[in-house]
Design a protein around this motif. Sequence first.
Motif, short mmCIF file in Angstrom:
data_model
loop_
_atom_site.label_atom_id
_atom_site.label_comp_id
_atom_site.label_asym_id
_atom_site.label_seq_id
_atom_site.Cartn_x
_atom_site.Cartn_y
_atom_site.Cartn_z
N LEU A 1 -14.97 11.93 -22.43
CA LEU A 1 -16.27 12.15 -22.38
C LEU A 1 -16.40 13.61 -22.60
N ILE A 2 -15.29 14.50 -21.96
CA ILE A 2 -15.52 15.90 -22.22
C ILE A 2 -15.52 16.35 -23.64
N GLY A 3 -14.85 15.40 -24.45
CA GLY A 3 -14.84 15.60 -25.99
C GLY A 3 -16.12 15.32 -26.43
N ASN A 4 -16.76 14.28 -25.96
CA ASN A 4 -17.98 13.99 -26.71
C ASN A 4 -19.03 14.99 -26.27
N LEU A 5 -19.07 15.22 -25.04
CA LEU A 5 -20.01 16.38 -24.73
C LEU A 5 -19.84 17.60 -25.47
N VAL A 6 -18.63 17.89 -25.77
CA VAL A 6 -18.61 19.35 -26.24
C VAL A 6 -19.04 19.05 -27.67
N GLY B 1 -21.28 17.33 -28.43
CA GLY B 1 -22.90 17.24 -28.57
C GLY B 1 -23.44 18.43 -28.02
N GLY B 2 -22.51 19.57 -27.81
CA GLY B 2 -22.96 20.92 -27.50
C GLY B 2 -23.43 20.92 -25.81
N VAL B 3 -23.04 20.14 -24.90
CA VAL B 3 -23.51 20.14 -23.66
C VAL B 3 -22.33 20.64 -22.74
N ALA B 4 -21.27 20.72 -23.13
CA ALA B 4 -19.86 21.22 -22.41
C ALA B 4 -19.13 22.10 -23.35
N ILE B 5 -18.15 22.83 -22.68
CA ILE B 5 -17.18 23.59 -23.37
C ILE B 5 -15.91 23.01 -23.36
N SER B 6 -14.99 23.36 -24.15
CA SER B 6 -13.81 22.63 -24.25
C SER B 6 -12.77 23.13 -23.02
N ILE B 7 -11.82 22.22 -22.83
CA ILE B 7 -11.08 22.47 -21.47
C ILE B 7 -10.25 23.96 -21.92
N GLU B 8 -9.92 24.07 -22.99
CA GLU B 8 -9.07 25.50 -23.32
C GLU B 8 -9.97 26.48 -23.21
N ASP B 9 -11.32 26.43 -23.56
CA ASP B 9 -12.24 27.52 -23.55
C ASP B 9 -12.67 27.64 -21.93
N PHE B 10 -12.66 26.63 -21.23
CA PHE B 10 -13.05 26.69 -19.85
C PHE B 10 -11.75 27.50 -19.20
N MET B 11 -10.64 27.15 -19.77
CA MET B 11 -9.54 27.87 -18.90
C MET B 11 -9.26 29.33 -19.29
N ASN B 12 -9.84 29.68 -20.47
CA ASN B 12 -9.90 31.14 -20.73
C ASN B 12 -10.73 31.78 -19.82
N ILE B 13 -12.15 31.27 -19.42
CA ILE B 13 -13.01 31.94 -18.87
C ILE B 13 -12.51 31.91 -17.40
N ASN B 14 -11.86 31.09 -16.84
CA ASN B 14 -11.23 30.91 -15.21
C ASN B 14 -10.14 31.69 -15.51
#
Length: 131
Positions: free
Chosen positions: A111-116, A118-131
């Motif tokens: 689901l995360i992959g599909n939402l990424v 679709g431009g609705v979520a960010i990838s887990i890698e990008d999320f880890m870089n933010i936090n």
Amino acid sequence: MNWLMFTGMIVIGTVLLRGPIRQIRLGMHLTKMTSVMEKIELSRYTLPVGMGGGVDSLSVPEQYEANKIFDSGVSFLRKFPKHEVTKALIKNAIVADKLDRPIRYVAINNLIGNLVDGGVAISIEDFMNIN
């Protein structure tokens, strides 16, 4: 005077509860979307090789319902910052892992992959870089 107090209480209540209600609705949409992805993922393990996986593995009414759930879910999720959507799904994945639900864990990841995409979520890698 009573109507004025009543109206004031409604306005204050709406303002104070807006955030929690949005978070509850976010969780509801993500839960429904994850459940659809879980059904699809489960079909990969229960149907014969070559017949499982994907929306086509669901019955026609389930396909219609899945499309409806995803359309309304994506529309609602667009109101949130992308990192909030990913954060909520990561929390859900951790819970699914702790509850020993590997198919749900994989469904959340898909689901995360599909939402990424679709431009609705960010990838887990990008999320880890933010936090």
